[in-house]
Scaffold this motif. Structure first.
Motif, PDB file in Angstrom:
ATOM      1  N   ARG A   1       0.812  -1.219   0.000  1.00  6.93           N
ATOM      2  CA  ARG A   1       0.000   0.000   0.000  1.00  6.93           C
ATOM      3  C   ARG A   1       0.845   1.268   0.000  1.00  6.93           C
ATOM      4  O   ARG A   1       0.543   2.217  -0.719  1.00  6.93           O
ATOM      5  CB  ARG A   1      -0.980  -0.028   1.156  1.00  6.93           C
TER       6      ARG A   1
ATOM      7  N   GLN B   1      -5.641   7.973   2.826  1.00  5.10           N
ATOM      8  CA  GLN B   1      -6.565   7.447   3.834  1.00  5.10           C
ATOM      9  C   GLN B   1      -7.014   6.036   3.495  1.00  5.10           C
ATOM     10  O   GLN B   1      -6.978   5.139   4.344  1.00  5.10           O
ATOM     11  CB  GLN B   1      -7.772   8.366   3.966  1.00  5.10           C
TER      12      GLN B   1
ATOM     13  N   SER C   1      -4.452   3.488   4.041  1.00  8.18           N
ATOM     14  CA  SER C   1      -3.959   3.481   5.440  1.00  8.18           C
ATOM     15  C   SER C   1      -2.474   3.826   5.532  1.00  8.18           C
ATOM     16  O   SER C   1      -1.724   3.199   6.279  1.00  8.18           O
ATOM     17  CB  SER C   1      -4.231   2.132   6.100  1.00  8.18           C
TER      18      SER C   1
END
Length: 146
Positions: free
Chosen positions: A94, A124, A127
């Motif tokens: 991510r 957001q 994460s």
């Protein structure tokens, strides 16, 4: 209203492997301002070539992957594409996907308001902690100066 705050869920039943999910984030970033600039497309493919997860894929496989994601982007929009991708993107990728997104947004030398909004939402959704997000942004700004 943000890219991901749409009241309707994606209608696509597609799921992504990790390569497709990573590319989906990159493609969504490039499309955030309404078009994909040549510099952004080059940035996407430069990232693909640097990532081990894309080793061994043929040009045909990459092209098919791109076509699949472009079709979903066309029907579901940026938010829909990322919504599908986020559930398929492993946690360890991510921050890397976010770094790729920032690099792509900076590639054409202008970060449009729509791209800024997308990056904030991506941080957001993926994460990415604020301190890491800020560091990624600083490094990518330095990288894209030249």
């Amino acid at each position: 209203m943000g890219f991901f705050s749409s009241s309707k869920a994606p209608t696509s039943s597609d799921t992504f492997n990790k390569q497709e999910a990573f590319l989906a984030v990159a493609l969504a970033t490039a499309a955030a301002d309404g078009s994909i600039a040549e510099e952004e497309a080059k940035g996407i493919f430069a990232y693909l070539l640097q990532q081990r997860m894309f080793n061994g894929l043929t040009q045909k496989q990459l092209s098919e992957m791109f076509k699949k994601l472009a079709k979903i982007l066309e029907t579901e929009g940026v938010g829909g594409l990322v919504t599908i991708a986020k559930s398929s993107l492993p946690a360890e990728l991510r921050e890397t996907a976010f770094a790729c997104a920032v690099d792509i947004a900076l590639a054409d030398g202008v970060v449009e308001d729509s791209e800024k909004a997308l990056l904030e939402e991506l941080q957001q959704v993926l994460s990415v902690p604020d301190d890491i997000g800020k560091s990624i942004l600083q490094v990518m700004m330095i990288r894209n100066r030249g």
